[in-house]
Scaffold this motif. Sequence first.
Motif, PDB file in Angstrom:
ATOM      1  N   VAL A 214       0.834  -1.205   0.000  1.00 31.78           N
ATOM      2  CA  VAL A 214       0.000   0.000   0.000  1.00 31.78           C
ATOM      3  C   VAL A 214       0.867   1.253   0.000  1.00 31.78           C
ATOM      4  N   VAL A 215       1.883   1.268   0.825  1.00 30.16           N
ATOM      5  CA  VAL A 215       2.749   2.449   0.932  1.00 30.16           C
ATOM      6  C   VAL A 215       3.487   2.707  -0.382  1.00 30.16           C
ATOM      7  N   SER A 216       3.951   1.642  -1.039  1.00 28.36           N
ATOM      8  CA  SER A 216       4.761   1.812  -2.245  1.00 28.36           C
ATOM      9  C   SER A 216       3.931   2.065  -3.502  1.00 28.36           C
ATOM     10  N   ALA A 217       2.652   1.742  -3.468  1.00 26.49           N
ATOM     11  CA  ALA A 217       1.807   1.902  -4.663  1.00 26.49           C
ATOM     12  C   ALA A 217       1.623   3.381  -4.992  1.00 26.49           C
ATOM     13  N   GLU A 218       1.789   3.716  -6.270  1.00 22.54           N
ATOM     14  CA  GLU A 218       1.598   5.096  -6.714  1.00 22.54           C
ATOM     15  C   GLU A 218       0.150   5.271  -7.170  1.00 22.54           C
ATOM     16  N   VAL A 219      -0.685   5.684  -6.212  1.00 18.98           N
ATOM     17  CA  VAL A 219      -2.111   5.857  -6.466  1.00 18.98           C
ATOM     18  C   VAL A 219      -2.476   7.303  -6.174  1.00 18.98           C
ATOM     19  N   PRO A 220      -2.984   8.044  -7.151  1.00 14.84           N
ATOM     20  CA  PRO A 220      -3.386   9.433  -6.892  1.00 14.84           C
ATOM     21  C   PRO A 220      -4.445   9.513  -5.789  1.00 14.84           C
ATOM     22  N   GLY A 221      -4.275  10.459  -4.884  1.00 18.74           N
ATOM     23  CA  GLY A 221      -5.258  10.664  -3.826  1.00 18.74           C
ATOM     24  C   GLY A 221      -5.235   9.632  -2.725  1.00 18.74           C
ATOM     25  N   LYS A 222      -4.141   8.903  -2.624  1.00 17.88           N
ATOM     26  CA  LYS A 222      -4.071   7.802  -1.663  1.00 17.88           C
ATOM     27  C   LYS A 222      -4.230   8.272  -0.215  1.00 17.88           C
ATOM     28  N   HIS A 223      -3.891   9.531   0.053  1.00 14.08           N
ATOM     29  CA  HIS A 223      -3.914  10.035   1.428  1.00 14.08           C
ATOM     30  C   HIS A 223      -5.008  11.081   1.652  1.00 14.08           C
ATOM     31  N   ARG A 224      -5.937  11.192   0.730  1.00 14.97           N
ATOM     32  CA  ARG A 224      -6.989  12.186   0.874  1.00 14.97           C
ATOM     33  C   ARG A 224      -8.109  11.684   1.792  1.00 14.97           C
ATOM     34  N   TYR A 225      -9.055  12.578   2.093  1.00 14.26           N
ATOM     35  CA  TYR A 225     -10.231  12.176   2.842  1.00 14.26           C
ATOM     36  C   TYR A 225     -10.966  11.044   2.136  1.00 14.26           C
ATOM     37  N   ILE A 226     -11.598  10.221   2.937  1.00 12.25           N
ATOM     38  CA  ILE A 226     -12.430   9.135   2.424  1.00 12.25           C
ATOM     39  C   ILE A 226     -13.805   9.246   3.085  1.00 12.25           C
ATOM     40  N   PRO A 227     -14.768   8.410   2.717  1.00 12.54           N
ATOM     41  CA  PRO A 227     -16.061   8.441   3.396  1.00 12.54           C
ATOM     42  C   PRO A 227     -15.896   8.241   4.905  1.00 12.54           C
ATOM     43  N   ASN A 228     -16.681   8.971   5.687  1.00 14.56           N
ATOM     44  CA  ASN A 228     -16.571   8.883   7.147  1.00 14.56           C
ATOM     45  C   ASN A 228     -16.831   7.469   7.658  1.00 14.56           C
ATOM     46  N   GLN A 229     -17.613   6.691   6.916  1.00 20.12           N
ATOM     47  CA  GLN A 229     -17.922   5.325   7.333  1.00 20.12           C
ATOM     48  C   GLN A 229     -16.738   4.392   7.144  1.00 20.12           C
ATOM     49  N   GLY A 230     -15.801   4.763   6.269  1.00 17.77           N
ATOM     50  CA  GLY A 230     -14.640   3.926   6.005  1.00 17.77           C
ATOM     51  C   GLY A 230     -14.586   3.486   4.560  1.00 17.77           C
ATOM     52  N   LEU A 231     -13.430   2.973   4.151  1.00 17.87           N
ATOM     53  CA  LEU A 231     -13.276   2.469   2.793  1.00 17.87           C
ATOM     54  C   LEU A 231     -14.250   1.323   2.534  1.00 17.87           C
ATOM     55  N   PRO A 232     -14.964   1.329   1.422  1.00 15.98           N
ATOM     56  CA  PRO A 232     -15.889   0.228   1.135  1.00 15.98           C
ATOM     57  C   PRO A 232     -15.206  -1.134   1.145  1.00 15.98           C
ATOM     58  N   GLU A 233     -13.985  -1.212   0.597  1.00 10.31           N
ATOM     59  CA  GLU A 233     -13.304  -2.507   0.555  1.00 10.31           C
ATOM     60  C   GLU A 233     -12.867  -2.976   1.945  1.00 10.31           C
ATOM     61  N   ALA A 234     -12.514  -2.037   2.832  1.00 12.98           N
ATOM     62  CA  ALA A 234     -12.164  -2.409   4.200  1.00 12.98           C
ATOM     63  C   ALA A 234     -13.413  -2.868   4.953  1.00 12.98           C
ATOM     64  N   ARG A 235     -14.527  -2.164   4.748  1.00  9.86           N
ATOM     65  CA  ARG A 235     -15.775  -2.539   5.409  1.00  9.86           C
ATOM     66  C   ARG A 235     -16.253  -3.913   4.929  1.00  9.86           C
ATOM     67  N   ALA A 236     -16.087  -4.186   3.657  1.00  7.60           N
ATOM     68  CA  ALA A 236     -16.470  -5.495   3.130  1.00  7.60           C
ATOM     69  C   ALA A 236     -15.612  -6.604   3.738  1.00  7.60           C
ATOM     70  N   LYS A 237     -14.315  -6.331   3.876  1.00  3.60           N
ATOM     71  CA  LYS A 237     -13.412  -7.322   4.473  1.00  3.60           C
ATOM     72  C   LYS A 237     -13.797  -7.591   5.929  1.00  3.60           C
ATOM     73  N   VAL A 238     -14.104  -6.528   6.675  1.00  2.00           N
ATOM     74  CA  VAL A 238     -14.487  -6.684   8.080  1.00  2.00           C
ATOM     75  C   VAL A 238     -15.825  -7.408   8.193  1.00  2.00           C
ATOM     76  N   ALA A 239     -16.779  -7.083   7.317  1.00  2.77           N
ATOM     77  CA  ALA A 239     -18.069  -7.770   7.343  1.00  2.77           C
ATOM     78  C   ALA A 239     -17.890  -9.270   7.127  1.00  2.77           C
ATOM     79  N   ASP A 240     -17.055  -9.647   6.169  1.00  3.65           N
ATOM     80  CA  ASP A 240     -16.787 -11.069   5.927  1.00  3.65           C
ATOM     81  C   ASP A 240     -16.152 -11.720   7.149  1.00  3.65           C
ATOM     82  N   PHE A 241     -15.237 -11.006   7.785  1.00  2.00           N
ATOM     83  CA  PHE A 241     -14.554 -11.507   8.975  1.00  2.00           C
ATOM     84  C   PHE A 241     -15.549 -11.747  10.114  1.00  2.00           C
ATOM     85  N   ILE A 242     -16.443 -10.789  10.351  1.00  4.36           N
ATOM     86  CA  ILE A 242     -17.445 -10.936  11.408  1.00  4.36           C
ATOM     87  C   ILE A 242     -18.386 -12.102  11.089  1.00  4.36           C
TER      88      ILE A 242
END
Length: 395
Positions: free
Chosen positions: A60-88
């Motif tokens: 993640v740190v090494s990937a060159e992705v525009p806007g990687k450090h900008r604000y995101i939705p207050n609820q969290g990244l959709p992909e992180a929320r999906a991963k956590v939902a699967d985990f729960i």
Amino acid sequence: MNTISNYIADHLEKGSWIRKLFDEGNRLRSLHGEESVFDFSLGNPIVEPPAAFLEALQSVVSAEVPGKHRYIPNQGLPEARAKVADFINERFQTGVTAGTVVMTVGAGGALNVILKGILNAGEEVIIPAPYFVEYDYYVANHGGAVVHCQLDEQFSLDLAEIERSLSARTRAIIINTPHNPTGSLLDQDILNALGDLLADTEKKYGSTIYLLCDDPYGQLIYDAEAPNPFAAYHRTILASSFSKDLGLAGERLGYIGIDASMEDVGTLIAGLVFCNRTLGFVNAPLLVQRSIAAMDSLRVPQHEYRERRDLMVQVLQSAGYDFVMPRGGFFIFPKSPIEDDVEFCLKAAQDYRLLIVPGSGFGRKGFFRLSYSVPVEQIKRSQDTFTRLLQDYNK
């Protein structure tokens, strides 16, 4: 001059036993050296993050992705929320979705967001004792009133005590399993009985009561099956983090999980997302969200903590202490040999350079807490010290 509020001044004066012992440990180490001090006071994860997380973080740190450090939705990244939902859902066979997960600043942040979202002024939150003392402050932060009730002798729920504590003003009960400070684990039967009691109380008063499950030790379970709070009660909110199981305490990544079938879940989630923003958290740490989203699995074996648990149990049993066998987390809560647990812990620190925390600091006198999230060698070397300390009271 009133520099700070009276409430804060009062609690600064009372202080925290854990913080006092942390400072005392630093003082003793400066005088006698690291090897001469046995510090079991802090619940700081000692096991390093798994290789899968470190690899994901580097990517993640090494990937060159525009806007990687900008604000995101207050609820969290959709992909992180999906991963956590699967985990729960993998853990509890429930119906959490990415839309019913909120990423938070640690489990403490999760609890504050929840309490801000559900409490009206003066409504009550039941907290079984002994307990993590910060719960008191979290409830006070949002205008609630704490009602303490004692766990039973085996540190399980005392349903009769809880029933006496329930009222028309009850808004929530906080359970923590595996438990800090005792290491106890609730059985499914007792959790189901609690759910029935809460449901009956809702009907009795026409009220809404939440079961708040504080679950940061949820993967640190030994010789037992994890109970399922979602199966026990229809209005369960899970608050947890990756501080202990992934060893990321300093990264402050937590989450809230709710079954999508809960009544009015959309309104509840919208309220929690609003609180996540207006409490000033804005969103949970972004790089860590991206990293956990990139991991294949969030399940991590906890062999190293089990090894420490077994060693610590051997030390205490050999020395002659009386305690309930911990089945999870990384704490043990033995009985003090004298009623005054504060005096006992002070003697341990001053005469033996052994740092343990009085049970009074967790709402249960006559006990003390120790954390075995320490180097294995420290546990082994502590045998003689624990033995001599107890022998001082058995002469």
